[in-house]
Design an enzyme around this catalytic site. Structure first.
Site, PDB file in Angstrom:
ATOM      1  N   HIS A  55      -8.485  11.279   0.715  1.00  0.00           N
ATOM      2  CA  HIS A  55      -7.766  10.014   0.600  1.00  0.00           C
ATOM      3  C   HIS A  55      -6.472  10.100   1.414  1.00  0.00           C
ATOM      4  O   HIS A  55      -5.760   9.121   1.571  1.00  0.00           O
ATOM      5  CB  HIS A  55      -7.457   9.711  -0.870  1.00  0.00           C
ATOM      6  CG  HIS A  55      -6.962   8.321  -1.109  1.00  0.00           C
ATOM      7  ND1 HIS A  55      -5.637   8.025  -1.342  1.00  0.00           N
ATOM      8  CD2 HIS A  55      -7.609   7.128  -1.140  1.00  0.00           C
ATOM      9  CE1 HIS A  55      -5.492   6.729  -1.517  1.00  0.00           C
ATOM     10  NE2 HIS A  55      -6.678   6.160  -1.388  1.00  0.00           N
TER      11      HIS A  55
ATOM     12  N   HIS B 137       0.804  -1.226   0.000  1.00  0.00           N
ATOM     13  CA  HIS B 137       0.000   0.000   0.000  1.00  0.00           C
ATOM     14  C   HIS B 137       0.841   1.282   0.000  1.00  0.00           C
ATOM     15  O   HIS B 137       0.306   2.385  -0.062  1.00  0.00           O
ATOM     16  CB  HIS B 137      -0.915  -0.030   1.233  1.00  0.00           C
ATOM     17  CG  HIS B 137      -2.091   0.870   1.153  1.00  0.00           C
ATOM     18  ND1 HIS B 137      -2.282   1.931   2.018  1.00  0.00           N
ATOM     19  CD2 HIS B 137      -3.150   0.891   0.301  1.00  0.00           C
ATOM     20  CE1 HIS B 137      -3.400   2.549   1.711  1.00  0.00           C
ATOM     21  NE2 HIS B 137      -3.953   1.940   0.675  1.00  0.00           N
TER      22      HIS B 137
ATOM     23  N   LYS C  30       3.103   4.475  -0.936  1.00  0.00           N
ATOM     24  CA  LYS C  30       3.066   5.441  -2.032  1.00  0.00           C
ATOM     25  C   LYS C  30       4.301   6.337  -1.887  1.00  0.00           C
ATOM     26  O   LYS C  30       4.288   7.299  -1.108  1.00  0.00           O
ATOM     27  CB  LYS C  30       1.775   6.258  -1.981  1.00  0.00           C
ATOM     28  CG  LYS C  30       0.531   5.415  -2.276  1.00  0.00           C
ATOM     29  CD  LYS C  30      -0.635   5.859  -1.421  1.00  0.00           C
ATOM     30  CE  LYS C  30      -1.892   5.061  -1.717  1.00  0.00           C
ATOM     31  NZ  LYS C  30      -1.761   3.628  -1.472  1.00  0.00           N
TER      32      LYS C  30
ATOM     33  N   LYS D 165      -4.144  10.318   4.752  1.00  0.00           N
ATOM     34  CA  LYS D 165      -4.202   9.664   6.057  1.00  0.00           C
ATOM     35  C   LYS D 165      -3.252  10.415   6.994  1.00  0.00           C
ATOM     36  O   LYS D 165      -2.076  10.631   6.653  1.00  0.00           O
ATOM     37  CB  LYS D 165      -3.782   8.194   5.982  1.00  0.00           C
ATOM     38  CG  LYS D 165      -4.601   7.354   4.985  1.00  0.00           C
ATOM     39  CD  LYS D 165      -3.867   7.228   3.675  1.00  0.00           C
ATOM     40  CE  LYS D 165      -4.428   6.175   2.753  1.00  0.00           C
ATOM     41  NZ  LYS D 165      -5.659   6.531   2.072  1.00  0.00           N
TER      42      LYS D 165
END
Length: 582
Positions: A479, A248, A250, A481
């Protein structure tokens, strides 16, 4: 022309994809329409999404243009002239892969692949037809300089014009801007990658021919064969040890011709929707110069140990193609970095005498216990993410026993009796999403489901609305976090985390509490984030909130404070609400 591997589930909205792949369901609707926006769209599809895709077909394969070409061809011996889709001229620098074969379901204008290739090239020459928010080139270096000492940005929002000029808004094209350095090679580590869309950005940045290494998590048929069409691209899917684990992270590395490099840590996937009307966060490192050849092996480390932690993280992938980049990082000067690297890697992890806890929420707890200024127990732990995992039967089960227990730590001497701080969770309500720029489709980045929500009804008591009017993003669903503790009374932020990790056990880890052995933190995912601690960023005990303090800029919080709790009739947005739209 090849049929799109995603079929009816295709979410693409970029012209290059529609030039390369046919879509039988779209072609059927397009053929029955009049070519001017009047279509009968079956109820099972998202009307908004299909309309957007049909507009692309109109642009790429205009029926009126096809008719004129046919008439011109029959009345003259001269070759037909292709109507340009956008201003510009054809060039051998086109980023498109050559379409193969043809599809009988395509409109008549698409049958001539040479005309299609010309149209694609012409279309690709106009950046404003490809990228909705275009910032003038050459200014990113100064923008990054002005963003110090935090270097944290939010993505520009297509339908929120004020964000286009906001000093701390950014586009992907700006990250590749030549003012930051002349790029010679890059690495993209991400979950979802639309390679055609990404290469479009590389094309407009003038680096399409530069080596690109892509590590991706989500299944992508296009990436499996990209090397055949683009030999400069190496794409590797990250294999996970367990079925429900996710790669996950990025993150990107930019290598420059002068030997320097840069690290970018993000919350955005590499496909169009994530850079359109969604709130995303990014941290961009300073330029990291190459060390002298005779430099000591420990040279060039930051006070935060960022370089070592990054290398230890990359080694966990066990991917040989990363080795040259690990070597490059080792030979680069990271001393200007003022944040901590915060990672999660799959497996079971125990505390060591050297590094303490290495990954996940336990690593964050270790860093806070060493470096965070003492914090009053009444100050809440504020969490904010775009999805929520299965958290247990009550707030104590994992949130308090594991997660908040780590995030409540500070440098208060051991032995003082402490209380559990309040827990607050920012997550968009149904009303937030329905009022977003994209309407209900704005919830497409919020994969929290009914099955999970029904098992944790207690969570609603802790939920807060998504509001970001100060940053012009209340209607741009998050989106991003982030995790923090802040004090509204004295306008202080004690620390802040920007990360790819949602609020879940898979992302942050869950302790195996077998009393017979040392606690083991089980993590499922790869995740990456950065921790901002005031002592390392500004030299103070806290960051200012809202206004500058003694020359120190206010921390650029992505949402409004004070927070707004859910009203009694509010409910969290659930992905199930979209079933009737897709």
């Amino acid at each position: 022309m090849k049929e799109c591997p995603y079929g009816e589930k295709c979410y693409r909205k970029n012209p290059i994809h529609f030039g390369e792949f046919s879509h039988a369901h779209l072609d059927a609707i397009y053929e029955k329409g009049n070519g001017s926006g009047d279509y009968e769209i079956p109820a099972k599809y998202s009307s908004e999404m299909i309309h957007t895709q049909l507009k692309l077909l109109e642009k790429l394969f205009p029926k009126a243009a096809a008719k004129k070409e046919e008439e011109a061809h029959s009345s003259s011996s001269k070759p037909p002239v292709t109507a340009p889709i956008a201003s510009g001229s054809s060039s051998s620098g086109s980023l498109d892969t050559k379409p193969s074969g043809s599809s009988s379901s395509r409109p008549a204008a698409s049958q001539d692949t040479s005309n299609l290739a010309k149209k694609q090239k012409l279309n690709a020459k106009n950046i404003k037809d490809y990228i909705p928010v275009v910032i003038e080139k050459g200014g990113m270096a100064k923008k990054l300089e002005r963003a110090a000492p935090y270097n944290m940005f939010l993505t520009a929002i297509t339908d929120s014009k004020p964000t286009h000029a906001e000093p701390l808004s950014i586009t992907l094209q700006e990250i590749l801007d030549e003012s930051l350095g002349e790029i010679e090679s890059t690495v993209q580590i991400n979950f979802m990658v639309d390679i055609g869309w990404l290469l479009g950005h590389y094309y407009f940045a003038g680096i399409l021919d530069k080596p690109l290494l892509v590590l991706y998590g989500d299944e992508s048929p296009e990436l499996l064969s990209i090397g055949k069409f683009k030999p400069q691209v190496t794409a590797i899917r990250v294999r996970m040890p367990t079925p429900f684990a996710t790669s996950h992270t990025k993150m990107m590395f930019l290598g420059y011709t002068d030997g320097s490099m840069r690290v970018v840590i993000s919350t955005a996937n590499l496909y169009e929707d994530d850079w359109h009307n969604r709130t995303q966060g990014l941290w961009i490192s300073p330029k990291l110069p190459a060390l002298p050849e005779d430099a000591d092996t420990g040279a060039g480390e930051s006070l935060t140990g960022f370089k070592q932690d990054l290398m230890l993280y990359l080694v966990e992938y066990k991917i040989s193609q990363l080795q040259p980049w690990i070597a490059r990082i080792r030979k680069s000067d990271f001393s200007a970095i003022n944040v901590f690297f915060l990672g999660s890697v799959p497996g079971g992890h125990r505390e060591s005498s050297v590094r303490g806890h290495p990954w996940g929420h336990a690593r964050l707890g270790s860093l806070l216990s060493k470096h965070a200024t003492p914090i009053d127990d009444r100050i809440p732990v504020i969490c904010q993410s775009s999805s929520i995992g299965s958290l247990g039967a009550n707030v104590q089960a994992w949130i308090q026993q594991d997660f908040v227990n780590s995030l409540k730590k500070d440098s208060t001497p051991v032995g003082k009796l402490r209380q559990m701080p309040p827990f607050k969770m920012i997550y968009p309500s149904f009303g937030n999403v329905s009022g977003s720029h994209d309407g209900m489709l704005g919830g497409g980045c919020l994969p929290y489901g009914k099955n999970t929500n029904d098992k944790q009804p207690w969570l609603k008591d802790y939920l807060q609305q998504w509001k970001s009017s100060d940053r012009y993003r209340s209607r741009a669903m998050p989106h991003i976090k982030s995790y923090t503790r802040l004090n509204l009374e004295d306008q202080s932020v004690y620390w802040f985390v920007l990360t790819s990790a949602n609020l879940s056990k898979a992302a942050w880890g869950c302790f195996n509490k077998n009393s017979n052995i040392q606690p083991c933190l089980r993590i499922a995912n790869y995740e990456v984030g950065v921790l901002f601690l005031p002592r390392f960023v500004t030299g103070e005990d806290t960051f200012p909130l809202g206004n500058n303090r003694d020359g120190v800029p206010a921390f650029p919080l992505p949402y409004d404070v004070p927070l707004t709790p859910y009203a009694p009739d509010d409910k969290p947005f659930l992905m199930d609400y979209l079933q009737g739209l897709y």
